[in-house]
Scaffold this motif. Structure first.
Motif, short mmCIF file in Angstrom:
data_model
loop_
_atom_site.label_atom_id
_atom_site.label_comp_id
_atom_site.label_asym_id
_atom_site.label_seq_id
_atom_site.Cartn_x
_atom_site.Cartn_y
_atom_site.Cartn_z
N ARG A 71 -9.16 4.13 -6.66
CA ARG A 71 -7.99 3.93 -7.53
C ARG A 71 -6.71 4.45 -6.87
NH1 ARG A 71 -8.21 6.96 -11.88
NH2 ARG A 71 -10.17 7.97 -11.41
N LEU A 72 -6.80 5.57 -6.18
CA LEU A 72 -5.65 6.11 -5.46
C LEU A 72 -5.17 5.12 -4.40
CD1 LEU A 72 -4.15 8.83 -5.65
CD2 LEU A 72 -5.61 9.66 -3.82
N GLN A 73 -6.09 4.53 -3.66
CA GLN A 73 -5.72 3.56 -2.63
C GLN A 73 -5.13 2.31 -3.28
OE1 GLN A 73 -6.10 3.96 0.95
NE2 GLN A 73 -4.61 2.32 0.75
N ALA A 74 -5.72 1.83 -4.36
CA ALA A 74 -5.21 0.64 -5.04
C ALA A 74 -3.80 0.87 -5.58
CB ALA A 74 -6.15 0.22 -6.16
N SER A 75 -3.56 2.05 -6.15
CA SER A 75 -2.22 2.38 -6.66
C SER A 75 -1.20 2.41 -5.53
CB SER A 75 -2.23 3.73 -7.38
OG SER A 75 -3.00 3.66 -8.54
N TYR A 76 -1.59 3.00 -4.42
CA TYR A 76 -0.71 3.06 -3.25
C TYR A 76 -0.42 1.66 -2.73
CZ TYR A 76 1.04 3.99 1.42
OH TYR A 76 1.82 4.00 2.54
N ASP A 77 -1.44 0.83 -2.62
CA ASP A 77 -1.28 -0.53 -2.12
C ASP A 77 -0.36 -1.35 -3.04
OD1 ASP A 77 -2.94 0.08 0.00
OD2 ASP A 77 -4.70 -0.93 -0.87
N LEU A 78 -0.55 -1.21 -4.36
CA LEU A 78 0.27 -1.95 -5.31
C LEU A 78 1.73 -1.50 -5.23
CD1 LEU A 78 0.59 -4.02 -7.55
CD2 LEU A 78 -0.08 -2.24 -9.19
N GLU A 79 1.97 -0.21 -5.15
CA GLU A 79 3.34 0.31 -5.05
C GLU A 79 4.01 -0.18 -3.77
OE1 GLU A 79 6.80 1.98 -6.28
OE2 GLU A 79 4.97 1.69 -7.46
N SER A 80 3.28 -0.18 -2.67
CA SER A 80 3.82 -0.69 -1.40
C SER A 80 4.15 -2.17 -1.51
CB SER A 80 2.81 -0.47 -0.26
OG SER A 80 2.60 0.89 -0.04
N ALA A 81 3.27 -2.93 -2.14
CA ALA A 81 3.49 -4.37 -2.31
C ALA A 81 4.71 -4.63 -3.20
CB ALA A 81 2.25 -5.04 -2.90
N LYS A 82 4.86 -3.83 -4.26
CA LYS A 82 6.02 -3.98 -5.15
C LYS A 82 7.31 -3.76 -4.38
CE LYS A 82 4.25 -2.50 -9.63
NZ LYS A 82 4.35 -1.44 -10.66
#
Length: 98
Positions: A71-82
């Motif tokens: 979940r930490l990685q997914a949150s980081y990836d989504l924020e970077s993509a945003k």
């Protein structure tokens, strides 16, 4: 509400909380995790992601849950993509019902 705090790559958290927090070297931690030193170095230096397999290794070796790391990685990836998405928005339009 806009988020003011910058997201940290999960590898930085892994290094600070798990590796440094337990007085381990990257070499010793990679040996415990059954991966190469280079692979772990890439994760803690934000060059590679924490995969589900790596999350399971972390859970098995150091405790905690694999779900947390994924979940930490997914949150980081989504924020970077945003951030990328809004800096250079694609040429798309809203769907309009007729």
């Amino acid at each position: 509400m806009e988020r003011k705090m910058k997201f940290s790559h999960p590898g930085k958290i892994l290094k600070m909380e798990i590796i440094d927090g337990r007085g381990l070297s990257i070499s010793k931690a990679s040996e415990l995790l059954g991966i190469t030193r280079a692979s772990l170095s890439n994760i803690v230096n934000s060059k590679s992601s924490i995969t589900p397999n790596m999350a399971l290794r972390i859970e098995t070796v150091f405790g905690g849950t694999a779900d947390f790391w994924v979940r930490l990685q997914a949150s980081y990836d989504l924020e970077s993509a945003k951030q990328d998405f809004y800096k250079n928005p694609p040429k798309i339009r809203y769907f309009e019902y007729s």
